[in-house]
Design an enzyme around this catalytic site. Structure first.
Site, PDB file in Angstrom:
ATOM      1  N   ASP A  18     -29.513   2.363  40.921  1.00  0.00           N
ATOM      2  CA  ASP A  18     -28.535   1.306  40.653  1.00  0.00           C
ATOM      3  C   ASP A  18     -27.646   1.021  41.859  1.00  0.00           C
ATOM      4  OD1 ASP A  18     -29.462   1.048  38.047  1.00  0.00           O
ATOM      5  OD2 ASP A  18     -28.057   2.518  37.265  1.00  0.00           O
ATOM      6  N   ARG A  98     -16.989  11.796  34.996  1.00  0.00           N
ATOM      7  CA  ARG A  98     -16.623  10.426  35.370  1.00  0.00           C
ATOM      8  C   ARG A  98     -15.140  10.263  35.714  1.00  0.00           C
ATOM      9  NH1 ARG A  98     -21.149  10.654  36.714  1.00  0.00           N
ATOM     10  NH2 ARG A  98     -22.867   9.553  35.702  1.00  0.00           N
ATOM     11  N   ASP A 127     -20.809   5.105  30.467  1.00  0.00           N
ATOM     12  CA  ASP A 127     -20.137   5.351  31.742  1.00  0.00           C
ATOM     13  C   ASP A 127     -19.288   4.178  32.204  1.00  0.00           C
ATOM     14  OD1 ASP A 127     -20.905   7.945  32.048  1.00  0.00           O
ATOM     15  OD2 ASP A 127     -22.597   7.525  33.371  1.00  0.00           O
ATOM     16  N   SER A 179     -34.058   8.214  33.880  1.00  0.00           N
ATOM     17  CA  SER A 179     -32.655   8.033  34.235  1.00  0.00           C
ATOM     18  C   SER A 179     -31.992   9.401  34.127  1.00  0.00           C
ATOM     19  CB  SER A 179     -31.993   7.042  33.276  1.00  0.00           C
ATOM     20  OG  SER A 179     -30.618   6.924  33.571  1.00  0.00           O
TER      21      SER A 179
END
Length: 411
Positions: A18, A98, A127, A179
């Site tokens: 990404d 995160r 996320d 992923s």
């Protein structure tokens, strides 16, 4: 936002699929803006190799690689373990990584005078919420760019095509394009065959597991570990004093070798859908088990039961990206109070994916062998229980008498 006003963007950069293609995409779609990449090191190890060269080669003006490992463990992981917080069995490996990353990104964006912050989270994932709520806490007026909510790319296959067309180097291929999210606490796997909940994870397939082995392939002899805690914080492993971070890293090795910490769940995402994921958390599983075991002898009944209820709320706050909220801070204060006497030693036996209790000791133990024994004792008068039962059962007795008086059956 007015795209013409965006001249400098700070990008949350992992070097994965990404964020790798986002750099050229930003320059194409935001007036050839300057892109500053920021990578937070939370223990993803080899994923950081060659990151600087790759970021610059794909168009970034510079890159920050910030070592956040100690802060990650001490300020996010351990408080969550002390809370006993699990989200539907999930040990929150991505969730609490995160906020520490996003906090640092916001700080750098302010320092650099950036016009916007960009992240590579999809519009289907959790996320995006975790990143953006943290950014709002530390840079409330900063515009946020989320390419997955703007661009025409619809799938990971199209991302790979875009990368190939723009000469972006990738470490993945179309056949192994799970992923993944990796840090020193865990590794997650999503996508491909795992999207079908009827498919068994390929635990025995070489290369699928990265932090350990399948229980089937684990040794036929058990491994014993001892963990010391002070006020709920791990302080020593097998008698050797070390930081919580290093304890986790060592437990990852021991747990991984014994097939510990595999979790296959269909979880309820914050954005409304169910998603299937496979997690590897070998050290974390051991740490949770040891801490919970110690609490059974150090916490009184009412405190333990209330803490168990609030741990669900704590886990939901972490999972939902609400780390920097008054409620999470208040719950952490409650948890810290409960941990004042959670000091002692735990012994566990690891065997083919199982964590087996092998002993627990504490100077603060509320467990009394003398009181609990089935043998003769001099501290507990069994006759006292009759009066207790009469008082405890009085409401039931009165209800039965009233029901009988009025001709109503109790059941």
């Amino acid at each position: 936002m007015d795209k013409k006003s965006i001249k400098k963007v700070v990008l949350a950069y992992s070097g994965g699929l990404d964020t790798s293609i986002i750099i050229p995409w930003l320059k194409e779609n935001y007036n050839n803006c300057e892109v500053i990449a920021v990578s937070g090191n939370v223990g993803q190890a080899d994923e950081l190799e060659g990151l600087e060269e790759k970021a610059i080669k794909t168009g970034a003006s510079k890159i920050y690689i910030e070592d956040l490992t100690e802060e990650f463990v001490d300020d996010y992981v351990i408080p969550t373990v002390k809370a006993g917080a699990l989200y539907e069995e999930y040990m929150l490996g991505t969730s609490f990584a995160r906020p520490v990353i996003a906090k640092r990104i916001a700080e750098i964006a302010i320092k650099e005078g950036a016009d916007a912050i960009c992240h590579g989270c999809t519009g289907k994932g959790n996320d995006q919420v975790r990143f953006e709520l943290t950014i709002k806490a530390f840079a409330p007026d900063m515009p946020i760019i989320a390419p997955w909510r703007e661009w025409s790319i619809k799938s990971r296959e199209e991302e790979i095509e875009y990368a190939e067309a723009h000469n972006v180097p990738l470490k993945i291929n179309r056949e192994t394009n799970y992923s993944k999210d990796k840090n020193l606490w865990h590794l997650s796997h999503e996508g491909l065959d795992l999207e079908d909940a009827g498919n068994e994870p390929l635990y025995e397939k070489p290369g699928f597991l990265e932090m350990g082995v399948s229980p089937i392939d684990a040794p036929d002899t058990p491994t014993y570990v001892t963990l010391d805690f002070e006020k709920g914080v791990p302080t020593a492993l097998n008698g050797e004093k070390m930081s919580a971070k290093n304890i986790i890293l060592e437990l990852n090795k021991l747990g991984g070798a014994n097939g510990i910490g595999l979790l296959d769940i269909v979880e309820n995402r914050l954005v409304g859908m169910k998603c299937r994921g496979v997690y590897e958390t070998p050290g974390g599983a051991i740490l949770y088990a040891a801490h919970n075991y110690l609490e059974t002898i150090c916490l009184d009944k009412m405190t333990m039961h209330e803490k168990q209820k609030l741990s669900i709320t704590f886990a939901e706050l972490v999972y939902n990206g609400q780390w920097f909220t008054p409620l999470r801070e208040a719950l952490s204060a409650f948890v810290d109070k409960t941990q004042e006497n959670v000091t002692g030693k735990v012994k566990l036996k690891l065997y083919k994916g199982n964590i087996i209790k092998a002993g627990v000791w504490s100077d603060w133990s509320l467990y009394s062998e003398e009181i609990a024994t089935f043998g003769e004792d001099n501290v507990y008068n069994q006759a006292d229980s009759a009066g207790f039962i009469n008082l405890y059962g009085l409401p039931i007795k009165v209800q039965a008498q009233v029901s009988a008086k009025n001709g109503k059956k109790l059941i």
